[in-house]
Design an enzyme around this catalytic site. Sequence first.
Site, mmCIF file in Angstrom:
data_model
loop_
_atom_site.group_PDB
_atom_site.id
_atom_site.type_symbol
_atom_site.label_atom_id
_atom_site.label_comp_id
_atom_site.label_asym_id
_atom_site.label_seq_id
_atom_site.Cartn_x
_atom_site.Cartn_y
_atom_site.Cartn_z
ATOM 1 N N TYR A 104 5.508 5.422 4.321
ATOM 2 C CA TYR A 104 6.767 5.578 5.059
ATOM 3 C C TYR A 104 7.438 6.923 4.774
ATOM 4 O O TYR A 104 8.058 7.501 5.662
ATOM 5 C CB TYR A 104 7.732 4.427 4.742
ATOM 6 C CG TYR A 104 7.382 3.186 5.513
ATOM 7 C CD1 TYR A 104 7.401 3.201 6.915
ATOM 8 C CD2 TYR A 104 7.011 2.013 4.878
ATOM 9 C CE1 TYR A 104 7.057 2.073 7.638
ATOM 10 C CE2 TYR A 104 6.666 0.886 5.591
ATOM 11 C CZ TYR A 104 6.691 0.920 6.971
ATOM 12 O OH TYR A 104 6.358 -0.177 7.689
ATOM 13 N N GLU A 200 -12.036 -17.374 -7.723
ATOM 14 C CA GLU A 200 -11.639 -16.780 -6.457
ATOM 15 C C GLU A 200 -10.429 -17.463 -5.821
ATOM 16 O O GLU A 200 -9.470 -16.820 -5.445
ATOM 17 C CB GLU A 200 -12.815 -16.801 -5.461
ATOM 18 C CG GLU A 200 -12.421 -16.207 -4.103
ATOM 19 C CD GLU A 200 -13.544 -16.206 -3.081
ATOM 20 O OE1 GLU A 200 -14.666 -16.621 -3.413
ATOM 21 O OE2 GLU A 200 -13.279 -15.797 -1.942
ATOM 22 N N ASP A 252 -16.601 -18.678 -4.034
ATOM 23 C CA ASP A 252 -17.280 -19.400 -2.958
ATOM 24 C C ASP A 252 -18.729 -18.920 -2.887
ATOM 25 O O ASP A 252 -19.057 -17.856 -3.417
ATOM 26 C CB ASP A 252 -16.609 -19.100 -1.607
ATOM 27 C CG ASP A 252 -15.265 -19.810 -1.459
ATOM 28 O OD1 ASP A 252 -15.036 -20.794 -2.173
ATOM 29 O OD2 ASP A 252 -14.470 -19.371 -0.593
#
Lengths: 367, 621
Positions: A104, A200, A252
Site C-alpha cells: 500500500y 497440517e 493429508d
Amino acid sequence: MQSSEDKIEKSRCAQEKLTGLAATLYNQFEQGIVPHISLPSRTKANIEFSSKDDVWIYGDQETTRSVKTVRGAKTLLKTVHLAELLIKEHLQNNRGSTLREIYYISENWDIAKFHEQAESDRLIEDLEIVTALHREDFHVRPEEDGASVFGPLRLKEKTRRGEKEMHCQEDVGEAGYQIPFNVDNIEFLSHDASMVMAIETGGMYARLIENGFDEQYNAILVHIKGQPARSTRRIIKRLNAELNLPVVVFTDGDPWSYRIFASIAYGAIKSAHLSEHLVTPTARFLGVQPSDIVDYNLSTDKLTEQDMQALRSELTDPRFAAPYWDKQIRLQIDLKKKAEQQAFAGKGLDYVTKTYLPERLGEMGII
Amino acid sequence: MEIAEELAKQQKAISVAEFFEKNRQILGFDSAPRALITCVKEAVDNSLDACEDAGILPDIFVQIKKSGEYYLVIVEDNGPGIVPQEIPRVFAKLLYGSRFHTLRQSRGQQGIGISAAVLYSQLTSGKPTRVISKIAPDRPAHYCELLINTAKNEPEILRSEEADWERPRGTRVELEMEGTYVRSRRQSVFGSLKSAAIVNPHARITLVEPEGNMVVFERATESLPKKAYAISPHPAGIELGELIKLLRYTDKKKLRVFLKETFSSIGAISAQELCSRAEIDPEASPTGLDHEQAKRLHSAFKAIKVKSPPVDCLSPIGEELIKAGLEKEFRLDYIATTVRPVSVYSGNPFLVEVGLGYGGELEKESRVEILRFANRVPLVYQQGACAITHSVESVSWKNYSLGQPTGSGVPVGPAVLLVHIASTNIPFTSESKDAVADMPEILAEIDLGLKEVARKLRRYLSRQSILSERREKEEIIRKILPRIAKKLSDVLDREEPDIGPVVARIMGNLLVSRKVERENGQLSVKILVENHSDLLRSFKLHELLAEQADSITPEARVIPLGDGYDHHWKLSLAPGQKATLSYRIACRDASNGDASSAGAKMKEPVVEGLDAEIVTGARVI
C-alpha cells in the site's frame, strides 16, 4: 535471544548492505555501464542439494535485471524505492511494516507502484538474496499468524511489553501457544518432550489435544495451518536443532500436502536462499502415506486432473528424488485416490491416537 | 390387376411445397432459434436485392415481437414495391422468382427463401402471412393475407384489398411463427444482421428486439454497389450434360453462331477453333449433333484457352467498402483487404474478396472469428462444412504472425477474417445456403486471397515491432532512468549520476563525452567518442574554442573564425568502436575555479553529419 546491541548492529549492517546495492547501481551509471543486478534464478531447475547443511539451495543459474527493457527498468526503479523506504523509514527510525503495508505504501510511488502484493513480496525476497539478510532484518513482517504450539515446553518470549514466561500446556488455552512472527524473540527454557509433531489441519491438531496424545507420548504438537509460514518453519527448525528433538510431519495424503512436508524438510523453491535458516533436514514424513490408503483401507476421494499433474511434477522435482517418494507417488498415481487426515475418524475417534500413530511412530523408530 | 398396376395407382406427383413441408431442415428451419434467423435473413435478402435492382439505398426495418406463444416477425423496406397481382406468387409459391434463369450475381436465386418462411409460419402458427406493398407515392398501397396451398404449390388469397400506408414506396411483410429469440451468440438475429451490415455498408438496418431494445446498423457509404449484369455462360468447366441441353434447345441454326452467341468470352475466332478441334462443320445445325460429336466439342472446350468471363456479372464489395464495413462493426488497429481477379468454376464466374482486421479490442487468446459471405449474404451456420473455413484451416498461420496451436486449423489471435465469394451461382452444400461446397477452383482462390492479406498483416506487424521497440526505449529513457537516478541520489545523498552514457548505450547512439583536467596552468581536454549503434558512423566533430589549442591528437583542422577557432576532426567509427581526441588549451582564469567549472564554461562539442536523435552529449548541426 537477541540483545539490544545485537539489534543495533544488525540494523547498521542492513543499512550498509542496502546502501551498497544503491551505490553499485550509481557507479554503473557513472561508468556508462547499463545498470543491472544479477540474482540466482528461482526455478525448480536451479535448486541443488547442499551437502554441507543437508538442505536445498539455489544453484549457479542467474537472471539479470537490467534497465534495457521497460520491465527491468521498472523493477530496478521499484527496487531503489523499496531500498529507500527500508533505509529511511524502517532502519533509521526503528519502525516496521507488514508485507501488505509495503504494497500500500507504494501507492505514492507513481510509475514505481506495485501492481499486486505478490510483486512487492517477490522484490523483498530479492533484496534478502542480494543482501544475504532476512526480511526481519529490514523490519518487514508477514501479515499472517504463525503456528500454534501445544506440548510439554516452557519458554520465554520477549514482547514489546516485557518478557513473558509460559508453559505450552499449563499456561495456554485449548488452541495452544501462538508463536510470534519473529521466532528469534523466543527462548526455550525447559521441556519434557521426546518428539515434535507438525500437523497440517486444525481438526487433527484439536483431535490429538482432546485425546491427550501430547501427554501420553510427550509430544510437542505444532499446528502448521496449511502451507507453513516462515515463522512456523523456523520454530520447527529451532525445536529440532536446539532441543535435539526428532520432527515428524503429519498431513493429508495428497500431492499438495507432500509439498508442505517438502518445504519443512527440504526448503521451498521460492525461499531456497533461506533454507539454512528455516529447513529441518531430519524431519520425517509420518503420513498419510499413499500406502496407508491401502494398508488401513481408508475412505478416499478421487484425484483431480490438477492433483495428477501435481504428482507428475513432483516426480521431476529434485527434492522428491528419493526411492521412498518415488514409490509412494507412483503408488498414488496408480490408485488415483487421496485421503484426508480425518479419514481415520471413520474407524472411531480414538483410532488415530490409539492405533495409527503408535503403529507408524513405532515403524519409524521414534517410540 | 397386376401388382405393378396396383402400385401404379399409388404413384402420384409430390408438390414441392409438400416436399419442403416434410423436409424443413433443408431450408434452414430445423430449430426454434434458427427459424427466426432464417426468416429474417430471407426477408432482408429479398429487400436488399430489390433495392439494389431499383437503385435505391436500402433502409430496412426489422422487428421481432412476442405475440402470445408465437413470435411476430416484421420486415419493412423502402424498395420498389411489388405490383398487386404478383404479391401472392412472390410470397406464397415455392420456386417462383425472377433470378433463377439469369446468370448474374444476386442474393436470392431459386425463389424459395421467403415462400419457405411463409410455409413455416403457416405450419407452426396456422396464421396467414400479411403483406403490404406500394409501388409509387401516388398509387395506393395493396394489402394481402396469404397462405400456401401445399398440395398444389399455389397461393391461397384470404384477403386482397387497397390500403393506406404512410411510406412513399416499399414492402412490409408480417409472419407469425414458433421460434426462440436468442441474442448473445453470433448465431442470432442480431449477429446475422450485424454481419449483413458489414458486407452491405450501403444499407441502414434497424432492429427492434422483443424487449423493445432498438439497434441501428448505420450505413458507412452513400454509394450503391456496382450493378451486376446478366451474362451468358462461360465455356470453362461447363459439364457435358449442360452443353447437350444447350445444343438441343437453341434456336440458332449454325454451330458457329450458337457458340458465339450462347457463351461469354467466345468470339468468331474461338468458335472456329472449337469447331476444327472437334472436327465438326461450323455450319452444322447445333440441334443435329449426336452424343459423340457433343463429347468432342466438350473436350475442345477444355483444350482451348478463352479469356476470363466478363466481370460485370459480378458485384464485388470492393476493398474500400470491406474496410468501411469492418471498421463500422469492430474496433481495430489495422485492416488488410484484397479483391482477387474473376475466376471460373464449372462455367460459373466467381471472385473472392478477403478482409482481415487486427488488434484493437479483439480477444488476444481466442480463435479468430471468420465472417463468411456469399453474394453479400452472411453464412451463419455449418461453419465447419464450408469451403471458406477449410481454406482458412489449411493456411499455415504461424508464418504470418498468428497462433495456430496444433499447426493447422482456425488460427488464434486478435484478428477477424472476412471472406466474400461473389458468383452468378454459388455452389452451396445444401438448399439452406449455410456452407459453400469445396470446389477446387474456389478453394484455391480463397487460399490466395487469405495469403495476400496475411502477408500484409505480417508486414504491418514487423513495422509495428520496430516502432514499439523504439517506443519502449523512449519510455525507459524519458520516464524511468531519470527517476532511478533521482532516487539513487536521494538514498546515497550524492549528486544525481549522469545518465548520458547509459542512454547512448540503450538507444544505440553515438556518445560524446568530454573530460577537462588542469595541468601546469593549462587545461588538458580529452573527448571520448563511442559508437553504440550497429552501423558505421561517419561525421565531423567540432570544438569551438576562444584560442587555438596545442598538442592536438589526432591532428585536427583549425579554422580561425571571427571570435575564435573551429577545431574539427573527420571521424568514421565502426559499430562498437571508440576514438579519443585530446588537446591542451591555456587556462584563462587560473586564479579561481577548478577544472570542471572551466569545462562547464566551454561550449558543447558539435557533431556535423548525423541526425540529432542518434547523438548524445553533443550539439548536432
